[in-house]
Design an enzyme around this catalytic site. Sequence first.
Site, PDB file in Angstrom:
ATOM      1  N   TYR A 173       0.812  -1.217   0.000  1.00  0.00           N
ATOM      2  CA  TYR A 173       0.000   0.000   0.000  1.00  0.00           C
ATOM      3  C   TYR A 173       0.847   1.269   0.000  1.00  0.00           C
ATOM      4  CZ  TYR A 173      -4.240  -2.746   0.880  1.00  0.00           C
ATOM      5  OH  TYR A 173      -5.283  -3.623   0.780  1.00  0.00           O
ATOM      6  N   LYS A 199       4.635 -14.251   4.848  1.00  0.00           N
ATOM      7  CA  LYS A 199       4.846 -15.222   3.773  1.00  0.00           C
ATOM      8  C   LYS A 199       6.327 -15.171   3.404  1.00  0.00           C
ATOM      9  CE  LYS A 199       2.907 -18.021   0.690  1.00  0.00           C
ATOM     10  NZ  LYS A 199       2.032 -19.174   0.837  1.00  0.00           N
ATOM     11  N   ASP A 231      -1.379 -17.482   4.410  1.00  0.00           N
ATOM     12  CA  ASP A 231      -2.440 -18.251   3.747  1.00  0.00           C
ATOM     13  C   ASP A 231      -2.945 -19.362   4.663  1.00  0.00           C
ATOM     14  OD1 ASP A 231       0.053 -19.425   3.487  1.00  0.00           O
ATOM     15  OD2 ASP A 231      -0.172 -19.969   1.374  1.00  0.00           O
ATOM     16  N   ASP A 237      -5.211  -6.171   6.273  1.00  0.00           N
ATOM     17  CA  ASP A 237      -6.452  -5.671   5.697  1.00  0.00           C
ATOM     18  C   ASP A 237      -7.376  -6.840   5.357  1.00  0.00           C
ATOM     19  OD1 ASP A 237      -8.305  -3.949   4.604  1.00  0.00           O
ATOM     20  OD2 ASP A 237      -7.160  -3.523   2.793  1.00  0.00           O
ATOM     21  N   ASP A 285     -10.812  -8.495   7.538  1.00  0.00           N
ATOM     22  CA  ASP A 285     -12.144  -8.583   6.917  1.00  0.00           C
ATOM     23  C   ASP A 285     -12.651 -10.024   6.957  1.00  0.00           C
ATOM     24  OD1 ASP A 285     -11.938  -5.862   6.255  1.00  0.00           O
ATOM     25  OD2 ASP A 285     -12.861  -6.160   4.294  1.00  0.00           O
TER      26      ASP A 285
HETATM   27 MG    MG Z   1     -10.261  -2.910   4.115  1.00  0.00          MG
END
Ligand code: MG
Length: 325
Positions: free
Chosen positions: A119, A166, A198, A222, A226
């Site tokens: 990001y 990872k 993962d 992120d 969620d």
């Molecule tokens: Mg989000």
Amino acid sequence: AGEEIVVIPGDGVGNEVVPAARSVLEAVGEFEFVEAEAGDAVKERTGEALPPETYDRVAAADATLFGAAGETAADVILPLREAVDSFVNVRPARAYPGVDALRPETDVVFLRENTEGVYAGHESRLSGDLSTLTRVVTTSASERLAEFACEFVADRGADGFHLAHKANVMRETDGRFRDAVVGVADERGVETEEVLMDAFATRVCLDPAAFDVVVCPNLAGDVLSDLAAGLVGGLGLLPSANVGPERGLFEPVHGTAPDIAGEGVANPAAAILSAAMLLEHLGYDGEGADVRAAVEAVLSDGPRTPDLGGDAGTDEVAEAVRSRL
Ligand code: MG
Ligand code: NAI
């Protein structure tokens, strides 16, 4: 008392849940509220999704309560996180009694790196066929996150934290992240357990009780938080805190919810729980705990919004929370 709190409803359901959360803050303290604009609507009017005066207010205020921005979310939230120098995004995902959750035993806090990773935004279009993205990881940001995590687990009375990464594939970037975080934790005598991100996604679905505090790189935090929202009953329940060395920006994890915006039925729980985190950040631990307890009581006994199977509106839920205080 009298701390300045900047309030930015933004777009969509932000205009419903943020006033609800503000009304709860007004019920527990004497604050100076400053309304500010950001998002699609202000961009349409003025050409700027994040007006400079909003940025400056956030950079100067004790704390900010933010709702959500629509298509301009990245243009708003990334600079605002920078305005408070936020290096960590704290995202608790908890199932509440009375709420139908896929995994009622879930109680996981994600500590998401908030400044770099993918990001950090270094994307390029190299040709008509090829686009690339540079991933940024520094030892200093990873160590700063780890120091926060060590204090966080101590406050929580936990022995250590999980570290999702990872590094088996992204050896250089996640390797650096892993080495920095584990290095700080070892020095502080805090236990760490590494989990590949993962594999974490599967394990947290099958056995969420195995996890308490999970430290993650930016994108992983992120996505995985969620995912955890799905385990506890939906996005309407998840608050978050963007924490900096002095200031903080508090926001529900959810977005503008265009499918229900304008109907007055958005669940205000995530925004009100974000306000509880704001209170704790300002040192009002008792008030923050009271607000959380009031939200829990309302989630358990109702009234509830449609996302939780009820038929109450946003304001009715907020009023019920205030009446429990
Ligand atoms: Mg989000
Ligand atoms: P979203 O979180 O807005 O909605 C996803 C689903 O969750 C929808 O079905 C929605 O109705 C439901 N939902 C979300 N909040 C709710 C609440 N308080 N009560 C009840 N149900 C709720 O995510 P989506 O649809 O991916 O994005 C919509 C817009 O929001 C996009 O323009 C996106 O860019 C923006 N967005 C902004 C964020 C921010 O400002 N921090 C974060 C995420 C998305």
